[in-house]
Structures are given as C-alpha cells and as structure tokens.
Scaffold this active site. Structure first.
Site, PDB file in Angstrom:
ATOM      1  N   SER A 250      -2.289  12.638  -0.247  1.00 24.12           N
ATOM      2  CA  SER A 250      -1.625  12.023   0.893  1.00 24.12           C
ATOM      3  C   SER A 250      -1.552  13.008   2.058  1.00 24.12           C
ATOM      4  O   SER A 250      -2.580  13.480   2.533  1.00 24.12           O
ATOM      5  CB  SER A 250      -0.257  11.499   0.473  1.00 24.12           C
ATOM      6  OG  SER A 250       0.257  10.607   1.436  1.00 24.12           O
ATOM      7  N   ASP A 346      -5.596   1.281   0.564  1.00 21.37           N
ATOM      8  CA  ASP A 346      -4.539   2.279   0.390  1.00 21.37           C
ATOM      9  C   ASP A 346      -3.176   1.659   0.679  1.00 21.37           C
ATOM     10  O   ASP A 346      -2.914   1.193   1.798  1.00 21.37           O
ATOM     11  CB  ASP A 346      -4.812   3.452   1.329  1.00 21.37           C
ATOM     12  CG  ASP A 346      -3.847   4.596   1.124  1.00 21.37           C
ATOM     13  OD1 ASP A 346      -2.675   4.439   1.514  1.00 21.37           O
ATOM     14  OD2 ASP A 346      -4.256   5.633   0.581  1.00 21.37           O
ATOM     15  N   HIS A 413      -2.470   4.586  -4.217  1.00 23.06           N
ATOM     16  CA  HIS A 413      -2.276   5.732  -3.340  1.00 23.06           C
ATOM     17  C   HIS A 413      -2.036   6.951  -4.214  1.00 23.06           C
ATOM     18  O   HIS A 413      -1.077   6.984  -4.981  1.00 23.06           O
ATOM     19  CB  HIS A 413      -1.095   5.500  -2.402  1.00 23.06           C
ATOM     20  CG  HIS A 413      -0.915   6.575  -1.369  1.00 23.06           C
ATOM     21  ND1 HIS A 413      -1.758   6.705  -0.288  1.00 23.06           N
ATOM     22  CD2 HIS A 413       0.010   7.556  -1.239  1.00 23.06           C
ATOM     23  CE1 HIS A 413      -1.354   7.720   0.468  1.00 23.06           C
ATOM     24  NE2 HIS A 413      -0.289   8.256  -0.100  1.00 23.06           N
TER      25      HIS A 413
END
Length: 468
Positions: A250, A346, A413
């Site tokens: 991330s 995502d 994610h």
C-alpha cells in the site's frame, strides 16, 4: 478488513475520514467516519434537541439528562465503529495445514535516529521488527516497508501522530510475521530463513519528504527515517548481503517504488537486488463525480511534507511533482528490477479514490464499494475501465525482461502480507502459479513473470474482500 490499507485518508470536500487498518497489526479494521456515521450522529443530535425542548416545556430536567446520556452513548458507539473488528486477525493465520501460532517479533527503536532528525510525526523514534536469518538465508535480506495511508493537512497529521502511524509510543511491541515475512518453509518457501525486517511507518508520506511545522509540533521526516533505517540495518550486517529484496504494501508499496534505486545503490554490483511493490500502483483516476480525489490528496501530501525532494529528477523535470507521486509516472524511471503485485479491482482505491463517500452524492455506490457482489452492471463496467487503465499504465513497464507483473482480477488489497493469499493451498493463482511462487520465480530468475488475470468474474481463485 482482511489485508492492509491506508489507515488515515482524507475524503474529498466534506472532510470525512476513511480509516482502513492493516493486517500486519494486532487487529484488522475497516471503518468510514463519513456520511453513514455522520448522518446517524446528526439524527441523534436532532432527536436530543427535540427532546430537550419538550423536557424544558414540561420541566423534566431529569428526563433531559437521561436523553443526553443516551445520546452520548450512541455517539460514542458510532465513533467506536472505527475500532470495530470486522475480520478476526486469527483468520489470517490459516495455512494449508489449518490454524497455527505465528512468529511474534519485537519492536526495535532506532536509537541514533533523533540526532539525525529522523523522527516520527510526533518526534518519537522510528523503529522496525527484525528476525535474523539462518543457514542458506543468513546473507539474504528482505526489507518490508509498512503501509498506513497519508496525511496531507495539519489537522489530519495531528490526528495521525496520536496513532501507531505517527508515533512509536502507540506501536505494537510485537507483531506477527506471516505471509512474505513468515519463518516457516511451508508458508514462505523462498524467503523463510532470510533476515526479515518490517520497518514501521510513522511519517504519513510513504517514507518521503523532509519538512516540519514547528507551530503544530509536527515532523515530516520520511526521507530521513528511510535513511536512518538503512544505515542502522547496514551496520547490523545488511552490508554483507548477497541478495536483497525491498518490499512494501500500500503506502509502503509506493515507498518501495520511490526508494527502489536508492536501495540498489547501497550494495555492490555483485549483490542481487530487486524490489516488490504490493498494492502500491495507485492510479490518477477520475472518480464517480468526475473529479480526481486521489490527486487532490497526493497534492496536499506533496506540498505539506516537502515530498518533491524525494522524487526522481527524471520525473519532476518533465512533470508536476504531484503527478510524479503516482507510480504510473514513476515506474518508467526505476532502473532496478521491480515486481508489481496488484489486484485489478483494488478495494482501497475503489473505496477512497474511485467512489469515496464525498464523490458519491446520492449513495449509489454505498453497497458496491462494500461488497462487489452488490455492484450493478454499469458499476462493474466502470470498474472494468479502472482495470483497463491499470493495464495500460503497466504496458511499457512489462516489456522489460527484468521486471515482473502479477495483476489478478480480484477485489483485494495487499496480498503478500496475508498468509491465505501469499501461499496456501487455495491462494490466488494466474494460470497454475500463485503469488509466492511467481515472486520467487522472478527474483531468482527461474521464469519470467508477466501474469495478468482475465477480467471479473472469471477468476475463481480470488480471496475477495467484503466489508460489513
């Protein structure tokens, strides 16, 4: 939420906040202190106002106190939803052989960092979790940069500095090493016995930027934290590495791309050095209202925290520094071998960039952004357009034999930090290869990896995220 997402995000225009808590910590959470919670609070306030007027007219002050107390309890309950455990973290410790107890690794603070000005948002020391390698992996190093969102305003950074993503005072003393950090060969076949380090994230700008706001007591020292951590680890044996992998998820995935070439320069040419960005391919996309929510956020982060100093000159010499914070404009300038692992749909970008509550005026996306199965046909078509944009942004990147690519058509994610998605009997696959095998094949040059999954709904191996 299963998986990791940016912890503190500023939604556009209405000032509401989306918080997604990472899987790498002691618990996983998802919440949105936005329209849903705000509406409930507003209803409570109106109810209290009406009751107060009634109680005054009737002279019932005791009744008023009761209503005020109940109202405060409800408001606190709404606020408490931000800490609601949606998916028990124990579910992430599932491997092909069932449940198990993961390795817990303690926090090490970088004691010499303060003298270099390398401090968290609140001025506390940065830190990392380090598990020594052994045997054939004793001279191999895997560095993972933690994610946790960004803060682009003084208000948001003041909030962040009172969390584990802005202060080491709030960081967990121990965290589980699972997924790519696991010490078990059956769960992490290629990297289990390496020196494995997770560097904690406490600057709010993807380990980049160098500035401060003395009046607010905020230190924006991401670049210095990065440098201090590298210097400390080099002194603890990383300088002798025969092979090294920089990874991140991330916001940490974005940091991996930003610092990939810097990482390469730490080692001699004889050392095999590569980088893995997981869920870090943030796109400069148009949201459902026709605006660019993520560009606005990134713009505030770059400006507030002085991020331009950390971005490659090859990019900022031709583009606005804000655009150079987007990986789609950065990956072409990365010289070191880079692997991009990303879900085509995502979930963080759907919730906070494509269809945030601030852009979804009529709440048309309320159900869809929580559960892909509730998306309408036009919404799925919109998300297919996002997938197409992602594939276009990696087209030139994938032509280089040194780079790797694994884009599966899942609603997910951060897939390298979770055991069930990294390596298990039913982990996501493209063709006949899963994520861990693909990353290993690429790193050790066993097989070239340029894997792109077919569009939704054809991939039946996904571990899709659903939010309550």
């Amino acid at each position: 939420m299963r998986g990791e997402g940016p912890e503190f995000e500023q939604c556009e225009n209405d000032g509401s906040e989306v918080q997604l808590w990472p899987a790498s910590s002691s618990s996983s959470h998802v919440s949105c202190r936005s329209g849903e919670a705000t509406l409930l609070v507003a209803i409570v306030c109106l109810f209290l106002l009406a009751m107060s007027q009634r109680s005054k007219s009737c002279g019932g002050m005791k009744l008023l106190r009761v209503f005020v107390f109940v109202g405060l309890v409800i408001v606190k309950w709404v606020e408490g939803l931000e800490d609601t455990n949606v998916t028990d973290i124990d579910m992430q410790y599932v491997s092909g052989r069932g449940f198990y107890r993961p390795l817990m690794v303690g926090l090490t603070l970088i004691n010499g960092a303060a003298a270099k000005g390398a401090v968290c948002l609140d001025g506390s020391l940065p830190g990392y979790h380090f598990h020594r390698g052994y045997g054939s992996g004793s001279n191999s190093w895997l560095i993972q940069l933690e994610g946790g969102g960004w803060c682009g305003t003084i208000k948001n950074c003041l909030y962040s500095k009172k969390t584990r993503h802005g202060s080491s005072f709030f960081m967990e003393k121990q965290i589980p090493f699972i997924g790519i950090l696991s010490n078990k060969a059956e769960d992490n076949p290629d990297f289990f016995n390496w020196n494995r380090i997770k560097i904690r994230y406490c600057d709010g700008a993807s380990f980049s930027g160098d500035s401060q706001n003395a009046g607010a007591g905020l230190y924006f020292r991401g670049q210095r934290i990065w440098q201090a951590a590298m210097e400390d680890l080099m002194s603890k044996g990383m300088r002798y590495a025969k092979q090294a992998l920089l990874s991140g998820c991330s916001a940490g995935g974005l940091a991996t791309i930003i610092h990939c070439d810097e990482f390469r320069e730490l080692f001699p040419r004889t050392t095999r050095v590569k980088c893995l960005s997981d869920a870090g391919l943030f796109l400069d996309s148009v949201d459902v209202s026709g605006r660019r929510s993520l560009r606005n956020l990134f713009g505030s982060v770059v400006t507030l925290q002085g991020v331009q100093k950390s971005l490659p000159r090859s990019c900022i010499s031709r583009l606005n520094p804000i655009l150079c914070y987007f990986p789609q404009h950065l990956i072409a300038s990365v010289r070191t071998p880079l692997f991009l692992l990303n879900a085509a749909y995502d979930t963080w970008q759907i919730q906070a960039s494509l269809a945030p509550p601030s852009a979804d005026y009529r709440w048309n996306w309320y159900e869809c952004r929580k559960n892909y199965a509730r998306c309408s046909a036009p919404q799925i078509q919109y998300l297919q357009g996002f997938r197409n944009q992602m594939l276009r942004s990696t087209r030139a990147f994938s032509r280089s034999y040194k780079n790797g690519l694994f884009i599966n058509s899942c609603f997910a994610h951060c897939q390298s930090e979770r055991q069930d998605t990294w390596f298990s009997r039913d982990s996501p696959r493209i063709g006949n290869r899963g994520i861990a095998e693909s990353v290993g094949n690429w790193f050790f040059d066993r097989v070239s990896v340029q894997a792109i999954g077919c569009p939704y709904p054809c991939d039946k191996t996904c571990h899709n995220l659903v939010f309550k």
